[in-house]
Design an enzyme around this catalytic site. Structure first.
Site, PDB file in Angstrom:
ATOM      1  N   ASP A  34       8.274   1.276   3.565  1.00  0.00           N
ATOM      2  CA  ASP A  34       9.543   0.549   3.562  1.00  0.00           C
ATOM      3  C   ASP A  34      10.601   1.317   4.366  1.00  0.00           C
ATOM      4  O   ASP A  34      10.539   2.544   4.451  1.00  0.00           O
ATOM      5  CB  ASP A  34       9.998   0.356   2.108  1.00  0.00           C
ATOM      6  CG  ASP A  34      11.099  -0.685   1.999  1.00  0.00           C
ATOM      7  OD1 ASP A  34      11.283  -1.480   2.945  1.00  0.00           O
ATOM      8  OD2 ASP A  34      11.785  -0.706   0.964  1.00  0.00           O
ATOM      9  N   HIS A  51       9.609  -1.589  13.146  1.00  0.00           N
ATOM     10  CA  HIS A  51       8.195  -1.863  12.827  1.00  0.00           C
ATOM     11  C   HIS A  51       7.278  -1.189  13.853  1.00  0.00           C
ATOM     12  O   HIS A  51       6.246  -0.625  13.508  1.00  0.00           O
ATOM     13  CB  HIS A  51       7.922  -3.369  12.804  1.00  0.00           C
ATOM     14  CG  HIS A  51       8.702  -4.083  11.735  1.00  0.00           C
ATOM     15  ND1 HIS A  51       8.783  -3.634  10.439  1.00  0.00           N
ATOM     16  CD2 HIS A  51       9.434  -5.237  11.774  1.00  0.00           C
ATOM     17  CE1 HIS A  51       9.539  -4.469   9.726  1.00  0.00           C
ATOM     18  NE2 HIS A  51       9.945  -5.442  10.510  1.00  0.00           N
ATOM     19  N   SER A  79       3.253  -8.488   3.051  1.00  0.00           N
ATOM     20  CA  SER A  79       3.053  -9.063   1.715  1.00  0.00           C
ATOM     21  C   SER A  79       3.062 -10.585   1.779  1.00  0.00           C
ATOM     22  O   SER A  79       3.528 -11.173   2.770  1.00  0.00           O
ATOM     23  CB  SER A  79       4.159  -8.580   0.769  1.00  0.00           C
ATOM     24  OG  SER A  79       5.355  -9.299   1.027  1.00  0.00           O
ATOM     25  N   THR A  80       2.602 -11.207   0.706  1.00  0.00           N
ATOM     26  CA  THR A  80       2.614 -12.678   0.653  1.00  0.00           C
ATOM     27  C   THR A  80       4.061 -13.204   0.674  1.00  0.00           C
ATOM     28  O   THR A  80       4.283 -14.381   0.928  1.00  0.00           O
ATOM     29  CB  THR A  80       1.889 -13.187  -0.621  1.00  0.00           C
ATOM     30  OG1 THR A  80       2.322 -12.413  -1.745  1.00  0.00           O
ATOM     31  CG2 THR A  80       0.387 -13.072  -0.507  1.00  0.00           C
ATOM     32  N   GLU A  81       5.027 -12.334   0.392  1.00  0.00           N
ATOM     33  CA  GLU A  81       6.443 -12.745   0.405  1.00  0.00           C
ATOM     34  C   GLU A  81       7.085 -12.530   1.780  1.00  0.00           C
ATOM     35  O   GLU A  81       8.162 -13.065   2.061  1.00  0.00           O
ATOM     36  CB  GLU A  81       7.247 -11.943  -0.643  1.00  0.00           C
ATOM     37  CG  GLU A  81       6.943 -12.320  -2.091  1.00  0.00           C
ATOM     38  CD  GLU A  81       5.565 -11.866  -2.560  1.00  0.00           C
ATOM     39  OE1 GLU A  81       5.133 -10.757  -2.173  1.00  0.00           O
ATOM     40  OE2 GLU A  81       4.899 -12.634  -3.290  1.00  0.00           O
ATOM     41  N   LEU A 145     -12.831   8.522   5.902  1.00  0.00           N
ATOM     42  CA  LEU A 145     -11.678   7.869   5.267  1.00  0.00           C
ATOM     43  C   LEU A 145     -11.763   6.341   5.381  1.00  0.00           C
ATOM     44  O   LEU A 145     -12.046   5.818   6.461  1.00  0.00           O
ATOM     45  CB  LEU A 145     -10.395   8.344   5.978  1.00  0.00           C
ATOM     46  CG  LEU A 145      -9.098   7.659   5.546  1.00  0.00           C
ATOM     47  CD1 LEU A 145      -8.632   8.166   4.184  1.00  0.00           C
ATOM     48  CD2 LEU A 145      -7.995   7.861   6.581  1.00  0.00           C
ATOM     49  N   ARG A 208      10.760   0.252  -6.624  1.00  0.00           N
ATOM     50  CA  ARG A 208      10.058  -0.896  -7.209  1.00  0.00           C
ATOM     51  C   ARG A 208       8.682  -1.043  -6.589  1.00  0.00           C
ATOM     52  O   ARG A 208       8.356  -0.383  -5.602  1.00  0.00           O
ATOM     53  CB  ARG A 208      10.879  -2.181  -7.052  1.00  0.00           C
ATOM     54  CG  ARG A 208      11.301  -2.463  -5.645  1.00  0.00           C
ATOM     55  CD  ARG A 208      12.027  -3.817  -5.537  1.00  0.00           C
ATOM     56  NE  ARG A 208      12.620  -3.963  -4.217  1.00  0.00           N
ATOM     57  CZ  ARG A 208      13.906  -3.792  -3.936  1.00  0.00           C
ATOM     58  NH1 ARG A 208      14.778  -3.495  -4.884  1.00  0.00           N
ATOM     59  NH2 ARG A 208      14.349  -3.920  -2.702  1.00  0.00           N
ATOM     60  N   GLU A 221       0.028   7.960 -10.218  1.00  0.00           N
ATOM     61  CA  GLU A 221       1.244   8.742 -10.124  1.00  0.00           C
ATOM     62  C   GLU A 221       2.103   8.116  -9.024  1.00  0.00           C
ATOM     63  O   GLU A 221       1.580   7.713  -7.978  1.00  0.00           O
ATOM     64  CB  GLU A 221       0.921  10.204  -9.770  1.00  0.00           C
ATOM     65  CG  GLU A 221       0.137  10.917 -10.847  1.00  0.00           C
ATOM     66  CD  GLU A 221       0.906  11.028 -12.163  1.00  0.00           C
ATOM     67  OE1 GLU A 221       2.129  11.264 -12.128  1.00  0.00           O
ATOM     68  OE2 GLU A 221       0.274  10.864 -13.224  1.00  0.00           O
TER      69      GLU A 221
HETATM   70  C1  FPP Z   1       9.041  -2.977   5.224  1.00  0.00           C
HETATM   71  O1  FPP Z   1      10.184  -2.479   5.861  1.00  0.00           O
HETATM   72  C2  FPP Z   1       7.946  -2.970   6.168  1.00  0.00           C
HETATM   73  C3  FPP Z   1       7.184  -4.047   6.485  1.00  0.00           C
HETATM   74  C4  FPP Z   1       7.335  -5.374   5.886  1.00  0.00           C
HETATM   75  C5  FPP Z   1       6.151  -3.937   7.511  1.00  0.00           C
HETATM   76  C6  FPP Z   1       5.394  -2.679   7.479  1.00  0.00           C
HETATM   77  C7  FPP Z   1       4.555  -2.571   8.675  1.00  0.00           C
HETATM   78  C8  FPP Z   1       4.410  -1.456   9.407  1.00  0.00           C
HETATM   79  C9  FPP Z   1       5.038  -0.171   9.060  1.00  0.00           C
HETATM   80  C10 FPP Z   1       3.554  -1.414  10.586  1.00  0.00           C
HETATM   81  C11 FPP Z   1       2.175  -1.772  10.200  1.00  0.00           C
HETATM   82  C12 FPP Z   1       1.245  -1.319  11.163  1.00  0.00           C
HETATM   83  C13 FPP Z   1      -0.004  -1.755  11.249  1.00  0.00           C
HETATM   84  C14 FPP Z   1      -0.919  -1.017  12.070  1.00  0.00           C
HETATM   85  C15 FPP Z   1      -0.495  -2.949  10.548  1.00  0.00           C
HETATM   86  P1  FPP Z   1      11.442  -3.415   5.974  1.00  0.00           P
HETATM   87  O2  FPP Z   1      11.342  -4.188   7.230  1.00  0.00           O
HETATM   88  O3  FPP Z   1      11.569  -4.265   4.752  1.00  0.00           O
HETATM   89  O4  FPP Z   1      12.596  -2.363   6.042  1.00  0.00           O
HETATM   90  P2  FPP Z   1      14.034  -2.526   5.420  1.00  0.00           P
HETATM   91  O5  FPP Z   1      13.884  -2.545   3.927  1.00  0.00           O
HETATM   92  O6  FPP Z   1      14.749  -1.300   5.889  1.00  0.00           O
HETATM   93  O7  FPP Z   1      14.619  -3.799   5.970  1.00  0.00           O
END
Ligand code: FPP
Length: 255
Positions: A34, A51, A79-81, A145, A208, A221
């Site tokens: 996040d 991203h 996520s689904t949301e 892994l 959360r 944990e």
């Molecule tokens: C949440 O941050 C992040 C996401 C919804 C996307 C996470 C995806 C990546 C980190 C890249 C994934 C990479 C691959 C290879 C699949 P946010 O956008 O909600 O951030 P904010 O809370 O600061 O707005």
């Protein structure tokens, strides 16, 4: 010359790492990545740059996990949301798996990493599914892994689908209520065959679970950090592991 710099850099990194025990490494680490949007906003950049930069942190986390002997690394990528986000952002996020795999798949194969996916592929665009399927198929026999991407994953939907299957099987006489046990549920979740996470990491400062692995995290944990995901690196990963190693897991019993 590059090799010399790399080894100096690695030596410097080693010094800054907390001392970790090789005997108490979490087998499964799950991460809620996040803070991409806020990281970008702070720099006056579009959210998608957050991203894009977050994608590089995925690689850093996978390398750090592999180095220390973590067996499963689950990353909450969509996520689904998350479909509620603006279409441009969703489209961009749906391109990231293929971009990541186009850049990293060969190295992941060399490192014996096995790619896995959990979530609902039926709602994903064909190009995202194709990239994941190729990576899954090409790494199928790898034994290192397991890098598990949660893509269009939602824990409540996962549980609802397992419970619906149980209800249908019981109604049809294929499943007796006595066999509807925790083990039955485990084996009908998307994580079937994967142990529950020992450690959950969430970046970005929110405290959360956001519909992530609600069943599987029962005794994990939890480690939260204010660091935004694009800044997350090897040192942060090892800080989380060090904190995990200081904890006593009791699973509801006495220590
Ligand atoms: C949440 O941050 C992040 C996401 C919804 C996307 C996470 C995806 C990546 C980190 C890249 C994934 C990479 C691959 C290879 C699949 P946010 O956008 O909600 O951030 P904010 O809370 O600061 O707005």
């Amino acid at each position: 010359m590059i090799k010399v710099f790399q080894s100096l850099w690695n030596k410097k990194q080693e010094k800054t790492l907390p001392s970790l025990s090789k005997d108490n490494v979490p087998s499964h680490v799950a991460i809620i990545m996040d803070g991409n949007g806020r990281w970008a906003n702070r720099r006056g950049l579009p959210r998608i740059v957050g991203h894009q930069t977050g994608m590089k942190a995925v690689k850093r986390a996978a390398i750090a996990a592999d180095e220390i002997g973590v067996k499963y690394l689950t990353m909450y990528a969509f996520s689904t949301e998350n479909w509620k986000r603006p279409k441009d952002e969703v489209d961009f996020l749906m391109r990231l798996p293929e971009e990541f795999l186009a850049i990293e798949l060969e190295e992941l194969i060399e490192k014996n990493v096995r790619i896995h996916m959990m979530g609902h592929p039926e709602d994903l665009p064909p190009h995202t599914i194709a990239a994941m399927e190729e990576a899954i198929s090409r790494t199928r026999n790898n034994t290192g892994l397991v890098l598990n991407f949660a893509l269009n994953y939602g824990s409540r939907r996962e549980l609802k689908e397992a419970f619906r299957k149980a209800a249908e099987d019981i109604a049809a006489g294929r499943l007796s209520p006595e066999v509807f046990t925790e083990e039955w549920i485990d084996s009908h979740l998307q994580t079937s065959g994967i142990p529950d996470p020992d450690l959950l990491i969430r970046t970005g400062g929110e405290l959360r679970l956001s519909n992530f692995m609600l069943w599987q995290l029962a005794y994990s944990e939890l480690w939260f950090t204010d660091i935004y995901w694009p800044e997350f690196g090897r040192d942060h990963f090892y800080q989380a592991i060090a904190e995990y190693q200081r904890r006593t897991r009791r699973y509801g019993g006495l220590s």
